[in-house]
Enzyme design. Sequence first.
Site, PDB file in Angstrom:
ATOM      1  NE  ARG A 159      -3.927  -1.667   9.657  1.00  0.00           N
ATOM      2  CZ  ARG A 159      -2.834  -0.660   9.359  1.00  0.00           C
ATOM      3  NH1 ARG A 159      -2.889   1.055   9.011  1.00  0.00           N
ATOM      4  NH2 ARG A 159      -1.876  -1.214   8.884  1.00  0.00           N
ATOM      5  NE  ARG A 187       7.823  -2.450   6.561  1.00  0.00           N
ATOM      6  CZ  ARG A 187       5.757  -2.731   6.246  1.00  0.00           C
ATOM      7  NH1 ARG A 187       5.401  -2.107   4.779  1.00  0.00           N
ATOM      8  NH2 ARG A 187       5.531  -3.543   7.787  1.00  0.00           N
ATOM      9  CE  LYS A 232      -2.045  -1.175   4.080  1.00  0.00           C
ATOM     10  NZ  LYS A 232      -1.290  -1.719   4.138  1.00  0.00           N
ATOM     11  NE  ARG A 257       6.762  -0.516  10.314  1.00  0.00           N
ATOM     12  CZ  ARG A 257       5.325  -0.315   9.724  1.00  0.00           C
ATOM     13  NH1 ARG A 257       5.716  -0.073   8.686  1.00  0.00           N
ATOM     14  NH2 ARG A 257       4.394  -0.416  10.281  1.00  0.00           N
TER      15      ARG A 257
HETATM   16  P1  ADP Z   1       2.185  -1.734   3.157  1.00  0.00           P
HETATM   17  O1  ADP Z   1       2.015  -0.495   2.984  1.00  0.00           O
HETATM   18  O2  ADP Z   1       0.855  -2.183   2.578  1.00  0.00           O
HETATM   19  O3  ADP Z   1       2.384  -1.810   4.443  1.00  0.00           O
HETATM   20  P2  ADP Z   1       5.017  -1.582   1.965  1.00  0.00           P
HETATM   21  O4  ADP Z   1       4.572  -0.489   0.992  1.00  0.00           O
HETATM   22  O5  ADP Z   1       5.650  -0.823   2.614  1.00  0.00           O
HETATM   23  O6  ADP Z   1       3.681  -2.036   2.031  1.00  0.00           O
HETATM   24  O7  ADP Z   1       5.661  -3.031   1.121  1.00  0.00           O
HETATM   25  C1  ADP Z   1       5.920  -4.336   2.384  1.00  0.00           C
HETATM   26  C2  ADP Z   1       7.435  -4.779   0.978  1.00  0.00           C
HETATM   27  O8  ADP Z   1       7.136  -5.491  -0.027  1.00  0.00           O
HETATM   28  C3  ADP Z   1       8.471  -3.243   1.495  1.00  0.00           C
HETATM   29  O9  ADP Z   1       9.621  -4.576   1.406  1.00  0.00           O
HETATM   30  C4  ADP Z   1       7.709  -3.336  -0.086  1.00  0.00           C
HETATM   31  O10 ADP Z   1       9.488  -2.987  -0.480  1.00  0.00           O
HETATM   32  C5  ADP Z   1       7.538  -4.412  -0.506  1.00  0.00           C
HETATM   33  N1  ADP Z   1       7.221  -4.261  -1.774  1.00  0.00           N
HETATM   34  C6  ADP Z   1       5.768  -4.054  -1.896  1.00  0.00           C
HETATM   35  N2  ADP Z   1       5.794  -3.667  -3.315  1.00  0.00           N
HETATM   36  C7  ADP Z   1       5.956  -5.058  -3.591  1.00  0.00           C
HETATM   37  C8  ADP Z   1       6.043  -5.420  -5.028  1.00  0.00           C
HETATM   38  N3  ADP Z   1       4.977  -5.680  -6.303  1.00  0.00           N
HETATM   39  N4  ADP Z   1       6.800  -6.754  -5.292  1.00  0.00           N
HETATM   40  C9  ADP Z   1       7.582  -7.418  -4.113  1.00  0.00           C
HETATM   41  N5  ADP Z   1       8.058  -6.390  -2.946  1.00  0.00           N
HETATM   42  C10 ADP Z   1       7.442  -5.554  -2.615  1.00  0.00           C
HETATM   43  P1  ADP Z   2       1.976  -1.430   7.923  1.00  0.00           P
HETATM   44  O1  ADP Z   2       1.949  -0.528   6.598  1.00  0.00           O
HETATM   45  O2  ADP Z   2       2.749  -2.153   7.286  1.00  0.00           O
HETATM   46  O3  ADP Z   2       0.606  -1.981   7.618  1.00  0.00           O
HETATM   47  P2  ADP Z   2       1.567   0.946   8.764  1.00  0.00           P
HETATM   48  O4  ADP Z   2       2.542   1.802   9.254  1.00  0.00           O
HETATM   49  O5  ADP Z   2       0.185   1.715   8.253  1.00  0.00           O
HETATM   50  O6  ADP Z   2       2.065  -1.187   8.613  1.00  0.00           O
HETATM   51  O7  ADP Z   2       1.146   0.531  10.655  1.00  0.00           O
HETATM   52  C1  ADP Z   2       1.461   0.170  11.180  1.00  0.00           C
HETATM   53  C2  ADP Z   2       1.311  -0.200  13.027  1.00  0.00           C
HETATM   54  O8  ADP Z   2       0.268   1.534  13.316  1.00  0.00           O
HETATM   55  C3  ADP Z   2       0.009  -0.250  12.640  1.00  0.00           C
HETATM   56  O9  ADP Z   2       0.067  -2.299  13.031  1.00  0.00           O
HETATM   57  C4  ADP Z   2      -1.212   0.118  14.115  1.00  0.00           C
HETATM   58  O10 ADP Z   2      -0.761  -0.559  15.531  1.00  0.00           O
HETATM   59  C5  ADP Z   2      -1.206   1.717  13.549  1.00  0.00           C
HETATM   60  N1  ADP Z   2      -2.011   1.760  13.170  1.00  0.00           N
HETATM   61  C6  ADP Z   2      -1.679   2.519  11.698  1.00  0.00           C
HETATM   62  N2  ADP Z   2      -3.001   2.986  11.085  1.00  0.00           N
HETATM   63  C7  ADP Z   2      -3.940   2.811  12.313  1.00  0.00           C
HETATM   64  C8  ADP Z   2      -5.478   3.235  12.072  1.00  0.00           C
HETATM   65  N3  ADP Z   2      -5.901   3.517  11.080  1.00  0.00           N
HETATM   66  N4  ADP Z   2      -5.934   2.234  12.641  1.00  0.00           N
HETATM   67  C9  ADP Z   2      -5.619   1.981  13.889  1.00  0.00           C
HETATM   68  N5  ADP Z   2      -3.827   1.578  14.681  1.00  0.00           N
HETATM   69  C10 ADP Z   2      -3.305   2.217  12.920  1.00  0.00           C
END
Ligand code: ADP
Ligand code: ADP
Length: 218
Positions: A88, A127, A13, A160
Amino acid sequence: MKIIMLGAPGAGKGTQAKMIADKYQIPHISTGDIFRANIKNGTELGMEAKKYMDQGLLVPDELTVKILLDRVAQPDCENGYVLDGFPRTIPQAEVLDKALVELGDAIDYAINVDVPDENIINRMSGRRACLSCGATYHIVHIPPKTEGVCDKCGQPLVLRDDDKPETVKNRLNVYHEQTQPLIDFYSAKGVLRTVDGTVDMQDVFNAIVEILKDAGNN
Ligand code: ADP
Ligand code: ADP
Ligand code: ZN
């Protein structure tokens, strides 16, 4: 253009939201980034949020909703935004919906980046994040130019705390229980679009751009 990114933790995302924000010149708003910035700066909000984040739990709706509504009321959000990690929960989505209705507005698209659970643990353990500028890399799939260093700002990259496998399992459970119901919520509104998140990040982006061709400009 107002866009919501849906998907499991690690689905990509954030990666896609940043590309959308660049192309369409709208702010990328990540509640996770806002919380992490507060933790880094040692604010009260940061300390409160950290208690939940470290366990892979969601930060309570009350706290999260307030932050998000304040953020989207800023002048740079006038022409739209891409929300990454919010809403969320159904209550969060309802609050956002109500706030938009009051403005005579609505979300254009909720884009569901679909990645099966099997791929998620690998995505998360690889990541690496820059806590200074929010850039994200993957040690295998999307490596930085120099190992351990952010391409954009030169700061060190970290794994992280909540990306360790034990916590990722909790986050996946939380996702299925509390966040996945949003897929039906936005589907019922007719704004849900699903893209395959397992392909190369550029191909995921191309699929999103196709969808956004139909979106309004405000
Ligand atoms: P989210 O915001 O949904 O948690 P991220 O954008 O941080 O996800 O992506 C999670 C991990 O996967 C990161 O290490 C990112 O660099 C990697 N990643 C993102 N998109 C892709 C893809 N299309 N193929 C492989 N790895 C990806
Ligand atoms: P990812 O992209 O890997 O899903 P985020 O950076 O979006 O992770 O979120 C990391 C953490 O921050 C979540 O596991 C949660 O604890 C908190 N968080 C982020 N956004 C929200 C939300 N909209 N509501 C509740 N908790 C949140
Ligand atoms: Zn950086």
